[in-house]
Design a protein around this motif. Structure first.
Motif, mmCIF file in Angstrom:
data_model
loop_
_atom_site.group_PDB
_atom_site.id
_atom_site.type_symbol
_atom_site.label_atom_id
_atom_site.label_comp_id
_atom_site.label_asym_id
_atom_site.label_seq_id
_atom_site.Cartn_x
_atom_site.Cartn_y
_atom_site.Cartn_z
ATOM 1 N N ALA A 43 49.197 42.847 34.001
ATOM 2 C CA ALA A 43 48.618 43.903 34.829
ATOM 3 C C ALA A 43 47.164 43.605 35.174
ATOM 4 C CB ALA A 43 48.740 45.245 34.122
ATOM 5 N N VAL A 44 46.429 43.070 34.206
ATOM 6 C CA VAL A 44 45.021 42.720 34.455
ATOM 7 C C VAL A 44 44.921 41.604 35.490
ATOM 8 C CG1 VAL A 44 42.944 41.723 33.409
ATOM 9 C CG2 VAL A 44 44.210 43.520 32.208
ATOM 10 N N VAL A 45 45.764 40.568 35.336
ATOM 11 C CA VAL A 45 45.742 39.455 36.292
ATOM 12 C C VAL A 45 46.103 39.962 37.693
ATOM 13 C CG1 VAL A 45 46.886 37.301 36.938
ATOM 14 C CG2 VAL A 45 46.225 37.699 34.563
ATOM 15 N N LEU A 46 47.131 40.798 37.782
ATOM 16 C CA LEU A 46 47.543 41.336 39.082
ATOM 17 C C LEU A 46 46.433 42.191 39.692
ATOM 18 C CD1 LEU A 46 49.804 41.625 41.139
ATOM 19 C CD2 LEU A 46 50.625 43.612 39.854
ATOM 20 N N PHE A 47 45.775 42.980 38.869
ATOM 21 C CA PHE A 47 44.681 43.821 39.352
ATOM 22 C C PHE A 47 43.551 42.966 39.920
ATOM 23 C CE2 PHE A 47 40.624 45.970 38.662
ATOM 24 C CZ PHE A 47 40.838 47.197 39.266
ATOM 25 N N VAL A 48 43.192 41.904 39.185
ATOM 26 C CA VAL A 48 42.090 41.027 39.627
ATOM 27 C C VAL A 48 42.485 40.293 40.914
ATOM 28 C CG1 VAL A 48 40.746 38.981 39.038
ATOM 29 C CG2 VAL A 48 41.132 40.768 37.326
ATOM 30 N N LEU A 49 43.714 39.785 40.969
ATOM 31 C CA LEU A 49 44.145 39.049 42.159
ATOM 32 C C LEU A 49 44.185 39.943 43.395
ATOM 33 C CD1 LEU A 49 47.045 36.807 40.776
ATOM 34 C CD2 LEU A 49 44.774 36.070 41.527
ATOM 35 N N MET A 50 44.792 41.118 43.260
ATOM 36 C CA MET A 50 44.925 41.999 44.412
ATOM 37 C C MET A 50 43.569 42.514 44.894
ATOM 38 S SD MET A 50 48.037 41.881 45.207
ATOM 39 C CE MET A 50 47.989 43.138 46.487
ATOM 40 N N ASN A 51 42.728 42.919 43.960
ATOM 41 C CA ASN A 51 41.410 43.405 44.357
ATOM 42 C C ASN A 51 40.508 42.270 44.833
ATOM 43 O OD1 ASN A 51 40.929 46.496 43.697
ATOM 44 N ND2 ASN A 51 42.298 45.670 42.134
ATOM 45 N N GLY A 52 40.703 41.082 44.235
ATOM 46 C CA GLY A 52 39.947 39.924 44.719
ATOM 47 C C GLY A 52 40.334 39.575 46.142
ATOM 48 N N LEU A 53 41.639 39.610 46.434
ATOM 49 C CA LEU A 53 42.108 39.343 47.790
ATOM 50 C C LEU A 53 41.591 40.405 48.766
ATOM 51 C CD1 LEU A 53 43.885 37.677 49.702
ATOM 52 C CD2 LEU A 53 45.823 39.142 49.040
ATOM 53 N N PHE A 54 41.633 41.650 48.344
ATOM 54 C CA PHE A 54 41.130 42.727 49.196
ATOM 55 C C PHE A 54 39.638 42.549 49.484
ATOM 56 C CE2 PHE A 54 39.256 46.965 49.700
ATOM 57 C CZ PHE A 54 40.015 47.449 50.759
ATOM 58 N N PHE A 55 38.885 42.201 48.449
ATOM 59 C CA PHE A 55 37.442 41.993 48.619
ATOM 60 C C PHE A 55 37.181 40.810 49.555
ATOM 61 C CE2 PHE A 55 33.359 40.149 47.354
ATOM 62 C CZ PHE A 55 32.537 41.265 47.450
ATOM 63 N N TYR A 56 37.969 39.744 49.383
ATOM 64 C CA TYR A 56 37.769 38.560 50.222
ATOM 65 C C TYR A 56 38.030 38.881 51.698
ATOM 66 C CZ TYR A 56 38.637 33.970 52.295
ATOM 67 O OH TYR A 56 38.611 32.865 53.117
ATOM 68 N N LEU A 57 39.116 39.620 51.962
ATOM 69 C CA LEU A 57 39.491 39.888 53.344
ATOM 70 C C LEU A 57 38.620 40.952 54.014
ATOM 71 C CD1 LEU A 57 43.397 39.850 53.034
ATOM 72 C CD2 LEU A 57 41.912 38.047 53.934
ATOM 73 N N ARG A 59 35.247 41.741 52.859
ATOM 74 C CA ARG A 59 33.810 41.529 52.692
ATOM 75 C C ARG A 59 33.373 40.085 52.966
ATOM 76 N NH1 ARG A 59 34.177 46.164 52.902
ATOM 77 N NH2 ARG A 59 33.334 47.793 51.523
ATOM 78 N N ILE A 60 34.116 39.132 52.447
ATOM 79 C CA ILE A 60 33.699 37.734 52.599
ATOM 80 C C ILE A 60 34.189 37.139 53.912
ATOM 81 C CG2 ILE A 60 33.856 35.421 51.591
ATOM 82 C CD1 ILE A 60 34.086 36.709 48.852
ATOM 83 N N ASN A 61 35.423 37.381 54.258
ATOM 84 C CA ASN A 61 36.009 36.808 55.473
ATOM 85 C C ASN A 61 36.762 37.894 56.244
ATOM 86 O OD1 ASN A 61 36.733 34.830 57.342
ATOM 87 N ND2 ASN A 61 38.624 34.316 56.241
ATOM 88 N N PRO A 62 36.036 38.870 56.793
ATOM 89 C CA PRO A 62 36.676 40.010 57.467
ATOM 90 C C PRO A 62 37.161 39.673 58.874
ATOM 91 C CG PRO A 62 34.316 40.251 57.569
ATOM 92 C CD PRO A 62 34.565 38.990 56.795
ATOM 93 N N VAL A 63 38.135 38.804 58.945
ATOM 94 C CA VAL A 63 38.714 38.460 60.249
ATOM 95 C C VAL A 63 40.209 38.752 60.200
ATOM 96 C CG1 VAL A 63 36.987 36.689 60.711
ATOM 97 C CG2 VAL A 63 39.114 36.064 59.538
ATOM 98 N N ALA A 64 40.786 38.930 61.349
ATOM 99 C CA ALA A 64 42.214 39.230 61.429
ATOM 100 C C ALA A 64 43.035 38.031 60.982
ATOM 101 C CB ALA A 64 42.576 39.620 62.854
ATOM 102 N N LEU A 65 44.056 38.277 60.164
ATOM 103 C CA LEU A 65 44.937 37.206 59.724
ATOM 104 C C LEU A 65 45.946 36.894 60.824
ATOM 105 C CD1 LEU A 65 45.882 38.157 56.047
ATOM 106 C CD2 LEU A 65 44.532 36.188 56.765
ATOM 107 N N LEU A 73 52.235 36.718 53.345
ATOM 108 C CA LEU A 73 51.564 37.434 52.261
ATOM 109 C C LEU A 73 52.386 38.647 51.835
ATOM 110 C CD1 LEU A 73 49.089 37.768 50.453
ATOM 111 C CD2 LEU A 73 48.007 39.080 52.282
ATOM 112 N N MET A 74 52.931 39.376 52.795
ATOM 113 C CA MET A 74 53.742 40.551 52.473
ATOM 114 C C MET A 74 55.029 40.161 51.762
ATOM 115 S SD MET A 74 53.270 42.770 55.976
ATOM 116 C CE MET A 74 54.526 43.927 55.476
ATOM 117 N N ALA A 75 55.658 39.069 52.216
ATOM 118 C CA ALA A 75 56.924 38.651 51.615
ATOM 119 C C ALA A 75 56.735 38.156 50.188
ATOM 120 C CB ALA A 75 57.570 37.567 52.474
ATOM 121 N N VAL A 76 55.685 37.313 49.999
ATOM 122 C CA VAL A 76 55.453 36.734 48.667
ATOM 123 C C VAL A 76 54.794 37.756 47.741
ATOM 124 C CG1 VAL A 76 54.243 34.944 47.382
ATOM 125 C CG2 VAL A 76 55.328 34.396 49.569
#
Length: 323
Positions: A43-57, A59-65, A73-76
């Motif tokens: 659960a901790v790893v999933l929390f860090v990955l999901m929030n890290g991905l959210f932060f990256y998309l 704050r760091i790279n706010p461009v359309a995928l 991303l949705m499928a996997v």
């Protein structure tokens, strides 16, 4: 970070103790503890990955995928990964269930949930008569004991967090669980299913003993009650008979043969009184006799507050001497 760690210290204190699932003292509790730690880490790893991905998309790279990347991303991340993780944990968790119901090594206990106490009967491996010792479960270390569970009125649930998982108890139906404790000691069990006004006071002691000590204890429990040893205790025995206590309670070796309430043959040697409500000192017995209705709301036993203080102390001395 230091401040956060200091703030967490009071909460970490709950991770130990004799009623903590995070301090396993048995084979079954250890298996559940491992499952919990793995699930928590995931659960901790999933929390860090999901929030890290959210932060990256954002704050760091706010461009359309690109649409292809978004669908991947949705499928996997939304279907494949959760299905694999949850499915694996489900299979692992279910694989633990057979061990919780394995036959014992010989010792079998019959535990009945009453309102609000525990009727415990030990069935010796040699097929002898059952040994009754309410509100206390004693088990030999290193051996798997089988517990046959039922209830007399409503649904209860037996749980000793340090020794294993919980099991519901139903009126008119027998459920079976088994426990293999590994660490001698005294642990606290509790009813884990709300069952009425005194649910919170429906606890019990779970004592794990070395096998030789357990056999000696079981043999002592099978004996009749000890005769009153002092004049005060003998007066207490007379009061016990005069007040009709034997209509509800049994004291083996005497005329008291009641079965509605707990067996009191060796009540003085138990670790708690009133299913975990009080200790077993003289003052505890005297307090219980006079104020049982306040200590355990809606319990069937009446308070004997009409007795004088000397009479209560004499009755307490008699009960305390039943060791």
């Amino acid at each position: 970070m230091t401040a956060l760690a200091c703030a967490a210290l009071p909460w970490l204190a709950g991770c130990a103790g004799r009623q903590s699932a995070l301090a396993p003292a048995g084979e079954d509790a250890a298996a559940l503890h491992t499952l919990f730690i793995v699930m928590l880490a995931g659960a901790v790893v999933l929390f860090v990955l999901m929030n890290g991905l959210f932060f990256y998309l954002t704050r760091i790279n706010p461009v359309a995928l690109p649409l292809r990347h978004a669908r991947l991303l949705m499928a996997v991340g939304g279907i494949l990964f959760p299905t694999i993780v949850v499915g694996t944990l489900l299979v692992w968790g279910l694989s633990l269930l057979p061990d919780q119901r394995r036959p014992g090594d010989g010792l079998r206990l019959h535990v009945t949930g009453e309102q609000w106490w525990w009727r415990v009967e030990y069935q010796p491996a040699d097929g002898g008569p059952p040994v009754v010792s309410p509100n206390e479960i004693r088990l030999p270390a290193g051996q798997r004991a089988e517990l046959a569970l039922t209830s007399s009125h409503v649904i209860h649930s037996l749980w000793i967090p340090a020794l294993g998982g919980k099991m519901d108890m139903f009126p008119g139906r027998e459920t079976v669980m088994s426990l293999r404790p590994t660490e001698p000691g005294s642990y606290r069990g509790q009813c884990a299913e709300f069952c009425g006004a005194s649910h919170a006071w429906m606890a019990f002691e779970a004592v794990v003993m070395e096998p030789a000590a357990f056999e000696a204890w079981l043999a002592a429990e099978a004996r009749d009650a000890r005769a009153p040893a002092t004049p005060e205790a003998r007066r207490g025995a007379d009061i016990f008979a005069r007040e009709g206590c034997g209509a509800c309670h049994a004291v083996r070796g005497t005329d008291a043969q009641g079965s509605l309430g707990p067996d009191l043959t060796h009540v003085g040697s138990r670790q708690s009184l009133g299913a975990g409500r009080l200790g077993t000192g003289l003052e505890d017995f005297a307090t219980w006799i006079a104020h049982v209705d306040a200590l355990k709301p809606e319990v069937e036993m009446p308070a004997y507050d009409h007795l004088s203080e000397p009479e209560r102390r004499a009755l307490a001395a008699y009960l305390k001497g039943l060791e």
